[in-house]
Design a protein around this motif. Structure first.
Motif, short mmCIF file in Angstrom:
data_model
loop_
_atom_site.label_atom_id
_atom_site.label_comp_id
_atom_site.label_asym_id
_atom_site.label_seq_id
_atom_site.Cartn_x
_atom_site.Cartn_y
_atom_site.Cartn_z
N PRO A 154 0.84 -1.15 0.26
CA PRO A 154 0.10 -0.13 -0.18
C PRO A 154 0.92 1.05 -0.09
CG PRO A 154 0.05 -0.97 2.13
CD PRO A 154 0.71 -2.04 1.49
N ILE A 155 0.37 2.11 -0.43
CA ILE A 155 1.02 3.56 -0.49
C ILE A 155 1.32 4.14 0.68
CG2 ILE A 155 -1.20 5.15 -1.05
CD1 ILE A 155 1.48 6.56 -2.84
N VAL A 156 0.34 4.01 1.90
CA VAL A 156 0.53 4.48 3.22
C VAL A 156 0.68 3.32 4.17
CG1 VAL A 156 -0.32 6.08 4.95
CG2 VAL A 156 -0.37 6.47 2.49
N GLY A 157 1.54 3.25 5.10
CA GLY A 157 1.47 2.45 6.19
C GLY A 157 1.15 3.15 7.41
N GLU A 158 1.68 2.67 8.73
CA GLU A 158 1.07 2.77 9.85
C GLU A 158 1.06 4.26 10.26
OE1 GLU A 158 3.33 0.34 12.51
OE2 GLU A 158 1.87 -1.30 12.04
N GLY A 159 -0.20 4.68 10.79
CA GLY A 159 -0.32 5.98 11.42
C GLY A 159 -1.20 6.07 12.59
N GLU A 160 -1.74 7.09 13.03
CA GLU A 160 -2.69 7.28 14.04
C GLU A 160 -3.94 8.19 13.94
OE1 GLU A 160 -0.21 7.88 17.51
OE2 GLU A 160 -0.70 9.98 17.36
N VAL A 161 -5.03 7.95 14.59
CA VAL A 161 -5.88 8.95 14.67
C VAL A 161 -6.18 9.33 16.09
CG1 VAL A 161 -8.34 9.81 14.12
CG2 VAL A 161 -6.85 8.53 12.49
N ILE A 162 -6.34 10.51 16.63
CA ILE A 162 -6.62 10.96 18.02
C ILE A 162 -8.28 11.09 18.21
CG2 ILE A 162 -6.17 12.02 20.19
CD1 ILE A 162 -4.02 10.29 19.22
N VAL A 163 -9.07 10.31 18.54
CA VAL A 163 -10.48 10.65 18.67
C VAL A 163 -10.87 11.09 19.88
CG1 VAL A 163 -12.73 9.41 18.17
CG2 VAL A 163 -10.61 8.48 17.16
N ASP A 164 -11.27 12.30 19.83
CA ASP A 164 -11.64 13.09 20.96
C ASP A 164 -13.18 12.47 21.64
OD1 ASP A 164 -9.91 15.69 21.15
OD2 ASP A 164 -10.54 15.30 19.37
N MET A 165 -13.18 12.27 22.84
CA MET A 165 -14.47 11.94 23.45
C MET A 165 -14.85 12.62 24.45
SD MET A 165 -15.11 9.28 21.49
CE MET A 165 -16.52 8.81 22.19
N GLY A 166 -14.64 14.01 24.51
CA GLY A 166 -14.91 15.02 25.64
C GLY A 166 -13.47 15.47 26.00
N PRO A 167 -13.80 16.56 26.71
CA PRO A 167 -12.51 17.27 27.10
C PRO A 167 -11.58 16.62 28.02
CG PRO A 167 -14.45 18.72 27.70
CD PRO A 167 -14.98 17.39 27.26
N GLY A 168 -10.46 16.30 27.52
CA GLY A 168 -9.34 15.44 28.32
C GLY A 168 -9.55 14.10 28.07
N VAL A 169 -10.53 13.58 27.23
CA VAL A 169 -10.74 12.29 27.12
C VAL A 169 -10.38 11.85 25.63
CG1 VAL A 169 -12.19 10.20 27.44
CG2 VAL A 169 -12.09 12.23 29.18
N ALA A 170 -9.66 10.88 25.20
CA ALA A 170 -9.36 10.58 23.85
C ALA A 170 -8.93 9.23 23.70
CB ALA A 170 -8.44 11.72 23.20
N ARG A 171 -9.29 8.72 22.57
CA ARG A 171 -8.86 7.32 22.18
C ARG A 171 -7.55 7.32 21.07
NH1 ARG A 171 -9.63 2.88 24.86
NH2 ARG A 171 -11.67 2.79 24.92
N ARG A 172 -6.64 6.74 21.12
CA ARG A 172 -5.58 6.84 20.00
C ARG A 172 -6.29 5.52 19.29
NH1 ARG A 172 -0.75 4.15 19.76
NH2 ARG A 172 0.58 4.97 17.88
N VAL A 173 -6.48 5.65 17.90
CA VAL A 173 -6.71 4.59 17.14
C VAL A 173 -5.64 4.44 16.13
CG1 VAL A 173 -8.47 3.66 15.36
CG2 VAL A 173 -9.23 4.83 17.54
N ARG A 174 -4.98 3.11 16.15
CA ARG A 174 -3.98 3.11 15.06
C ARG A 174 -4.31 2.72 13.80
NH1 ARG A 174 -1.46 -2.01 17.60
NH2 ARG A 174 -3.60 -2.37 17.93
N ILE A 175 -3.74 3.49 12.71
CA ILE A 175 -3.97 3.25 11.40
C ILE A 175 -3.17 2.03 10.91
CG2 ILE A 175 -3.97 4.05 8.96
CD1 ILE A 175 -6.46 5.17 10.91
N GLU A 176 -3.60 0.90 10.24
CA GLU A 176 -2.83 -0.13 9.66
C GLU A 176 -2.02 0.29 8.42
OE1 GLU A 176 -4.85 -4.04 9.94
OE2 GLU A 176 -3.68 -4.41 8.20
#
Ligand code: ADP
Ligand code: MG
Length: 504
Positions: free
Chosen positions: A117-139
């Protein structure tokens, strides 16, 4: 945001089954249509809503002897998206044929990127409210062709095909199974959409199908996911089902919720979840089986002999990196840090890039918090009510800035400012000139205010008695004076004078 602010991970969603608690594990394959005027391997237009089969090049129609030619702009868009997801860019990638019977893709295969693939591993930070977030890895992100559209409901005896979408470039963005609940899944898609809209790499129009997701759902017992995280061993996770082609955030949540409960019921009954592809039926709120899961080898993937491996240069990638706009998290952090906004307000203002630009034009050289209040409460409130957006706002950023300047200089009160906003909304014009012409200026002339105060006191002797006994009632006089002066008297000056006169 999260380079600057710390955050904690949200709790995973727990569903209580009849025999104990269960947790959800979700991974998404998001198909994002590349914002590009031409298709991935042909010069045909990608315009939406055109006459059926009017945007079809010979290569899209798979005429014999036609050869695909890669669209450099689409490649740049995928690279830009990868950089926006802080992902590794692969300088060499390659296209493969995914063989399949697609009635709406005449080639009989889809050109995709399985192995490289043209792009490999990355990440998205998903805000779930002030100060609360989930890091979702991109494959990975790979480029591939979209299929056309079969139409079965126009004629009782015939099916039709529209190839306008055939060959349009898609980015498939594959996440790791790091999403832990329905709301998070929706927030993840929303975040991807936001980032790509900031980048200009996908317009994110979900109704038109420009952003759709295949949602993989499994359930496990508490503790299993942590074991998976430690080892990256998928055997700690449950068997997943994939819900295909979701293009609504609301339906994504409903489908996950339904699917998780369906799997829990099977498992608690002693059964096993069968890995398969399912469809969500919004009318019944259910998922149903579409086909059993196929494996990569079922598609007989092989390198497309018509296309050379795609080699790009680091300098070219660096050039794209240099042209990147400020991303939503960075913008949000800057609004918090430099303009003193709350995280919540900064989130509202950066949700859409157009809103953020508008706000920045208003805040330029002015008090950030005051600008945020006006944009969020007055402008957005009014736009929502009228079904308008920032781009179609009757009040420009310069006009709103003018209103704020007039408040700041003491020329008008907050109350008059709202009237002025209303005039600008319906009639337009220059704020300062309107205030001048219509005599809306705040009265700061103490003599005039004093006269108004004296008049009210003289006219209400009983009320004066009461207020002298109970100073809290002085507010009534202030209100009367403001009313008598049409809201133009400076409230602070009125308050002072009333207190002085009543105290005497
Ligand atoms: P395939 O290409 O066959 O669909 P992948 O391994 O590429 O399979 O996974 C596709 C998606 O399924 C990814 O987004 C991945 O995160 C997700 N996924 C994999 N295993 C699970 C699981 N046990 N539960 C939920 N999602 C999963
Ligand atoms: Mg899949």
């Amino acid at each position: 945001m999260l380079d600057h602010l710390t955050y904690t991970a949200p709790e995973p969603k727990v569903i209580a089954g009849a025999k104990g608690d269960w947790e959800l594990v979700i991974g998404l394959e998001v198909h994002a249509q590349v914002a590009s005027n031409a298709k991935l391997f042909s010069g045909a237009s990608t315009g939406f809503g055109a006459e059926p089969n009017s945007h079809v090049a010979f290569v899209d129609a798979a005429m014999p002897g036609m050869l695909p030619v890669i669209n450099e702009f689409c490649v740049a868009q995928a690279v830009k998206t990868g950089l926006g997801l802080k992902a590794a860019i692969n300088l060499r990638s390659a296209f493969d044929r995914k063989n399949y019977f697609y009635p709406d893709l005449p080639q009989g295969y889809q050109i995709s990127q399985l192995y490289h693939p043209i792009v490999g591993e990355g990440e998205v930070i998903v805000d779930m409210g002030p100060g609360v977030a989930r890091r979702v890895r991109i494959e990975r992100i790979h480029l591939e062709q979209d299929a056309g559209k079969s139409i079965h409901d126009m004629d009782p005896t015939m099916s039709f095909v529209d190839l306008n979408r055939t060959g349009v470039a898609l980015m498939e963005i594959v996440s790791r199974p790091d999403i832990r609940g329905p709301e998070e899944a929706a927030a993840y898609v929303a975040k991807l959409r936001q980032i790509m809209r900031y980048l200009g790499t996908c317009d994110g129009n979900m109704q038109n199908g420009n952003l759709r997701a295949d949602v993989n759902v499994s359930v496990c017992k508490p503790g299993d996911y942590e074991r998976y995280q430690e080892t990256q061993d998928f055997s700690h996770l449950g068997t997943r089902c994939e819900i295909k082609n979701m293009n609504s955030l609301r339906f994504i949540q409903a489908a996950i919720e339904y699917e998780a409960r369906r799997q829990i019921a099977i498992l608690e009954d002693g059964g096993t979840v069968v890995q398969e592809t399912r469809l969500y039926d919004p009318d019944n709120g259910e998922t149903r089986s579409m086909r059993s899961k196929e494996e990569a080898h079922d598609y007989r993937y092989f390198p497309d002999p018509d296309l050379l491996p795609l080699d790009i240069e680091q300098e070219w990638v660096d050039g794209i990196a240099q042209s990147m706009p400020e991303l939503p998290d960075e913008k949000k952090a800057r609004f918090v840090k430099e303009l003193g906004l709350s995280e919540y307000d900064a989130g509202v203002l950066t949700a859409e890039v157009e809103s953020a630009d508008y706000f920045e034009a208003v805040a330029q050289g002015r008090d950030g918090k005051m600008a945020a209040n006006w944009v969020i409460n007055e402008l957005f409130g009014r736009l929502n009510k009228e079904g308008l957006s920032v781009e179609t706002s009757p009040v420009s950023a310069a006009q709103l800035g003018g209103v704020i300047d007039l408040i700041g200089s003491g020329a008008i009160s907050g109350k008059i400012a709202k009237e002025l906003f209303e005039i600008l909304w319906t009639e337009g014009g220059d704020p300062a000139a309107i205030v001048e012409e219509r005599g809306m200026k705040q009265v700061t002339d103490l003599g005039a205010i004093e006269k108004a105060v004296d008049d009210i006191i003289a006219a209400n002797p009983a009320q004066v008695e009461k207020a002298r006994a109970n100073p809290k009632l002085a507010g009534w006089f202030v209100g009367q004076v403001l009313k008598a002066t049409g809201g133009k008297a400076n409230p602070a000056a009125v308050q002072d004078l009333v207190a002085k006169k009543l105290g005497a």
